[in-house]
Write an enzyme that holds these catalytic residues in place. Structure first.
Site, mmCIF file in Angstrom:
data_model
loop_
_atom_site.group_PDB
_atom_site.id
_atom_site.type_symbol
_atom_site.label_atom_id
_atom_site.label_comp_id
_atom_site.label_asym_id
_atom_site.label_seq_id
_atom_site.Cartn_x
_atom_site.Cartn_y
_atom_site.Cartn_z
ATOM 1 N N ASP A 12 0.813 -1.221 0.000
ATOM 2 C CA ASP A 12 0.000 0.000 0.000
ATOM 3 C C ASP A 12 0.847 1.272 0.000
ATOM 4 O OD1 ASP A 12 -2.262 -1.651 0.202
ATOM 5 O OD2 ASP A 12 -2.071 -1.707 2.381
ATOM 6 N N GLY A 14 1.611 2.874 -2.543
ATOM 7 C CA GLY A 14 1.183 3.735 -3.662
ATOM 8 C C GLY A 14 1.828 3.310 -4.979
ATOM 9 N N LYS A 15 2.125 2.012 -5.095
ATOM 10 C CA LYS A 15 2.808 1.518 -6.305
ATOM 11 C C LYS A 15 1.961 1.723 -7.561
ATOM 12 C CE LYS A 15 3.158 -2.476 -4.302
ATOM 13 N NZ LYS A 15 2.734 -2.090 -2.945
ATOM 14 N N ASN A 42 -5.162 -10.196 -3.603
ATOM 15 C CA ASN A 42 -4.951 -9.663 -2.250
ATOM 16 C C ASN A 42 -4.487 -8.206 -2.341
ATOM 17 O OD1 ASN A 42 -2.552 -10.495 -3.419
ATOM 18 N ND2 ASN A 42 -1.674 -11.353 -1.564
ATOM 19 N N GLY A 44 -4.385 -4.276 -3.711
ATOM 20 C CA GLY A 44 -5.394 -3.277 -4.081
ATOM 21 C C GLY A 44 -4.661 -2.013 -4.455
ATOM 22 N N HIS A 45 -4.677 -1.685 -5.734
ATOM 23 C CA HIS A 45 -4.039 -0.450 -6.193
ATOM 24 C C HIS A 45 -5.132 0.573 -6.449
ATOM 25 C CE1 HIS A 45 -0.539 -2.883 -6.998
ATOM 26 N NE2 HIS A 45 -1.084 -3.498 -8.010
ATOM 27 N N GLN A 218 2.215 -5.879 -2.912
ATOM 28 C CA GLN A 218 2.682 -5.957 -1.520
ATOM 29 C C GLN A 218 4.029 -5.241 -1.353
ATOM 30 O OE1 GLN A 218 1.624 -9.404 -2.819
ATOM 31 N NE2 GLN A 218 -0.377 -8.552 -2.423
ATOM 32 N N THR A 233 2.964 -12.460 3.139
ATOM 33 C CA THR A 233 2.127 -13.062 2.112
ATOM 34 C C THR A 233 2.866 -14.292 1.571
ATOM 35 O OG1 THR A 233 0.775 -12.620 0.161
ATOM 36 C CG2 THR A 233 2.966 -11.589 0.212
ATOM 37 N N VAL A 294 -8.707 -3.605 -0.419
ATOM 38 C CA VAL A 294 -9.338 -4.910 -0.659
ATOM 39 C C VAL A 294 -10.323 -5.253 0.447
ATOM 40 C CG1 VAL A 294 -8.871 -7.393 -0.839
ATOM 41 C CG2 VAL A 294 -7.404 -5.777 -2.008
HETATM 42 P P1 GTP Z 1 -0.672 -2.861 -2.909
HETATM 43 O O1 GTP Z 1 -0.343 -3.429 -4.240
HETATM 44 O O2 GTP Z 1 -1.968 -3.373 -2.345
HETATM 45 O O3 GTP Z 1 0.436 -2.986 -1.945
HETATM 46 O O4 GTP Z 1 -1.062 -1.279 -3.046
HETATM 47 P P2 GTP Z 1 -0.374 0.029 -3.662
HETATM 48 O O5 GTP Z 1 1.063 0.107 -3.314
HETATM 49 O O6 GTP Z 1 -0.714 0.184 -5.118
HETATM 50 O O7 GTP Z 1 -1.094 1.202 -2.825
HETATM 51 P P3 GTP Z 1 -2.651 1.467 -2.577
HETATM 52 O O8 GTP Z 1 -3.249 2.003 -3.821
HETATM 53 O O9 GTP Z 1 -3.306 0.347 -1.898
HETATM 54 O O10 GTP Z 1 -2.550 2.590 -1.430
HETATM 55 C C1 GTP Z 1 -2.066 3.842 -1.626
HETATM 56 C C2 GTP Z 1 -3.184 4.859 -1.310
HETATM 57 O O11 GTP Z 1 -2.625 6.142 -1.164
HETATM 58 C C3 GTP Z 1 -4.209 5.002 -2.440
HETATM 59 O O12 GTP Z 1 -5.449 5.273 -1.896
HETATM 60 C C4 GTP Z 1 -3.675 6.185 -3.249
HETATM 61 O O13 GTP Z 1 -4.702 6.889 -3.937
HETATM 62 C C5 GTP Z 1 -3.109 7.032 -2.150
HETATM 63 N N1 GTP Z 1 -1.929 7.832 -2.528
HETATM 64 C C6 GTP Z 1 -0.897 7.475 -3.323
HETATM 65 N N2 GTP Z 1 0.036 8.453 -3.326
HETATM 66 C C7 GTP Z 1 -0.427 9.422 -2.510
HETATM 67 C C8 GTP Z 1 0.114 10.680 -2.076
HETATM 68 O O14 GTP Z 1 1.206 11.084 -2.421
HETATM 69 N N3 GTP Z 1 -0.641 11.410 -1.201
HETATM 70 C C9 GTP Z 1 -1.864 10.983 -0.756
HETATM 71 N N4 GTP Z 1 -2.530 11.754 0.093
HETATM 72 N N5 GTP Z 1 -2.394 9.805 -1.143
HETATM 73 C C10 GTP Z 1 -1.677 9.034 -1.998
HETATM 74 P P1 IMP Z 2 -2.470 -12.794 2.198
HETATM 75 O O1 IMP Z 2 -1.562 -12.251 1.148
HETATM 76 O O2 IMP Z 2 -3.908 -12.562 1.909
HETATM 77 O O3 IMP Z 2 -2.146 -14.232 2.499
HETATM 78 O O4 IMP Z 2 -2.168 -12.001 3.556
HETATM 79 C C1 IMP Z 2 -0.943 -12.108 4.262
HETATM 80 C C2 IMP Z 2 -0.557 -10.770 4.891
HETATM 81 O O5 IMP Z 2 -0.225 -9.850 3.876
HETATM 82 C C3 IMP Z 2 -1.700 -10.114 5.679
HETATM 83 O O6 IMP Z 2 -1.127 -9.411 6.773
HETATM 84 C C4 IMP Z 2 -2.283 -9.114 4.699
HETATM 85 O O7 IMP Z 2 -2.915 -8.033 5.344
HETATM 86 C C5 IMP Z 2 -1.030 -8.679 3.970
HETATM 87 N N1 IMP Z 2 -1.288 -8.224 2.591
HETATM 88 C C6 IMP Z 2 -1.508 -8.993 1.506
HETATM 89 N N2 IMP Z 2 -1.671 -8.238 0.419
HETATM 90 C C7 IMP Z 2 -1.540 -6.956 0.818
HETATM 91 C C8 IMP Z 2 -1.563 -5.704 0.139
HETATM 92 O O8 IMP Z 2 -1.737 -5.608 -1.071
HETATM 93 N N3 IMP Z 2 -1.373 -4.591 0.899
HETATM 94 C C9 IMP Z 2 -1.141 -4.660 2.235
HETATM 95 N N4 IMP Z 2 -1.089 -5.808 2.915
HETATM 96 C C10 IMP Z 2 -1.286 -6.948 2.212
HETATM 97 MG MG MG Z 3 -2.994 -1.726 -1.700
#
Ligand code: GTP
Ligand code: IMP
Ligand code: MG
Length: 410
Positions: A12, A14-15, A42, A44-45, A218, A233, A294
């Protein structure tokens, strides 16, 4: 030159946003392939572009960019039901994701057309995997998407793989005589919808002048080998895994390690710099909107751990850093970073030392140039660079893909 975008914390970071930003603004050339190499739904982007918010879990973020070719590699645990749902969601939001090599004219309500190929070697997530995950993995706090059980079956060499979804009923029953009725029924339901996206003759051949961007899910602290095992994970978050699962070995890989300006974690497991209560925890949670994409779970929040970041950066082979969510710190009076961890001899106890920075207490939201940043924010960024020993080339100042400070590559 190819690129990998990986998380350096607990996911999470912000990838998704950084991938979108790289493809559309930050790289001076066209990216030919966007490849997901690990995890599954698992992840959520959340990507905010042109005023619209998109939430993706399984399908690479590249599909939101016109004409990109996207690839779900065999490193990904593939839930066919979720896949179909995500395609429908995208279609309803004006994004048509076509099977690789299809050339029909777009419908009038489509604003983005992109292409996607699914590797026939992906392990398939079944209803049984989801059930087992829900029953057995409470203490780890998994997303209950069946990820761990699906990879377990894969390594036990009894997985259903995407290629098996295309078998006739008879051939499938012959190959998997002990398959549950729920799984068999799912296979029958999804077969024709998945088929166009899987080409048994597809080879991930990248030509000399083509460019690949590997999209990680992740983060390094959730990596099955290098994370906080067993609170991890079930796949590696390390970009080296991208080569393993695609059979493509980039000679020149630029790895962009993504970190928040603070830290978050969802689910159980160690988080040394966690703030469990108090006004700072509240600010990080509410301004940062720290709720899982997610599962909707509240994310745990804390200060940036520079020792952890330095170690993750090293293991991931990070070339440069992207620092996200700097704007979330805007109102804080003081900002801390962990700079030293000492283990007590003969026990499992640790001491943590922090450095404290004065907050800049002015808005950096949506800033797009380094010059605009308040001096105290620059100091914070430069300290992180010096401590980790890696430059920060991208600073994100808001959820939208345009809210970004791009510095000369460092
Ligand atoms: P995974 O693949 O699940 O690990 O997620 P991810 O790395 O893609 O990040 P994800 O989108 O779950 O979480 C990032 C959150 O922060 C999202 O809601 C984005 O819209 C938000 N976000 C990203 N960059 C910024 C930023 O610079 N400032 C703020 N305020 N929000 C941001
Ligand atoms: P799983 O990947 O569903 O088996 O979960 C294993 C661990 O990884 C748990 O702590 C989840 O909350 C965490 N996890 C899995 N995917 C994500 C992700 O995309 N963002 C943040 N945590 C994650
Ligand atoms: Mg995410």
């Amino acid at each position: 030159m190819d690129y990998a975008v990986v998380g350096l914390q607990w996911g999470d970071e912000g990838k998704g946003k950084i991938v979108d930003c790289l493809i559309n603004h930050a790289l001076p050339f066209k990216v030919d392939y966007v490849v997901r190499f690990n995890g599954g739904n698992n992840a959520g982007h959340t990507i905010v572009k042109n005023g619209k918010t998109y939430k993706l879990s399984l399908i690479p973020s590249g599909v939101l960019t016109e004409n990109t070719t996207n690839y779900i590699s065999r490193g990904v645990a593939f839930d066919p039901l979720h896949f179909i749902k995500e395609l429908t969601y995208l279609r309803e939001n004006g994004v048509e994701v076509r099977p690789y090599l299809s050339f029909d004219n777009p419908a009038s309500d489509v604003h983005t057309t992109s292409y996607l190929h699914v590797d026939m070697g992906c392990p398939v997530i079944t209803p049984v995997h989801r059930y087992v995950d829900e029953m057995e993995n409470k203490s780890i706090g998994t997303t209950c998407r069946g990820i761990g059980p699906a990879y377990s079956d894969y390594y036990a060499r009894r997985a259903i793989r995407v290629e098996d979804l295309l078998l006739t009923d008879e051939a499938f029953e012959d190959k998997f005589p002990d398959c549950s009725e729920a799984t068999f029924s799912m296979v029958r339901d999804v077969r024709d919808k998945i088929r166009p996206y899987v080409d048994p003759y597809f080879n991930f051949n990248v030509y000399e002048d083509e460019r690949v961007l590997f999209e990680g899910a992740q983060g390094m602290m959730l990596d099955v080998f290098h994370g906080t095992y067993p609170y991890v994970t079930s796949s590696p978050a390390n970009p080296a895994f991208a080569s393993v699962v695609t059979g493509y070995h980039p000679k020149n890989l630029t790895t962009i390690g993504v970190t928040k300006a603070y830290a978050t974690r969802v689910g159980s497991g160690p988080f040394y710099t966690e703030l469990t209560e108090g006004p700072v925890a509240e600010t990080l949670g509410s301004v940062g909107q720290e709720f899982g994409t997610v599962t909707g779970r509240k994310r745990r929040v804390g200060w940036l751990d520079l020792c952890q970041l330095r170690q993750s950066s090293k293991i991931a082979g990070t070339t440069t850093l992207a620092l996200t969510k700097l704007d979330v710190l805007d109102t804080l009076r003081e900002i801390k970073v962990c700079t030293q961890v000492t283990k007590h001899l003969g026990s499992d106890e640790y001491d943590f030392n922090y450095m404290t920075f004065p907050g800049w207490r002015t808005s950096t939201k949506n800033m797009t140039s380094w010059e605009q940043l308040p001096p105290l924010a620059k100091e914070y960024v430069e300290f992180i660079e010096r401590f980790v020993g890696i430059g920060i080339s991208i600073i994100s100042t808001g959820p939208s893909s345009e809210s970004v400070i791009l510095r000369p590559w460092r």
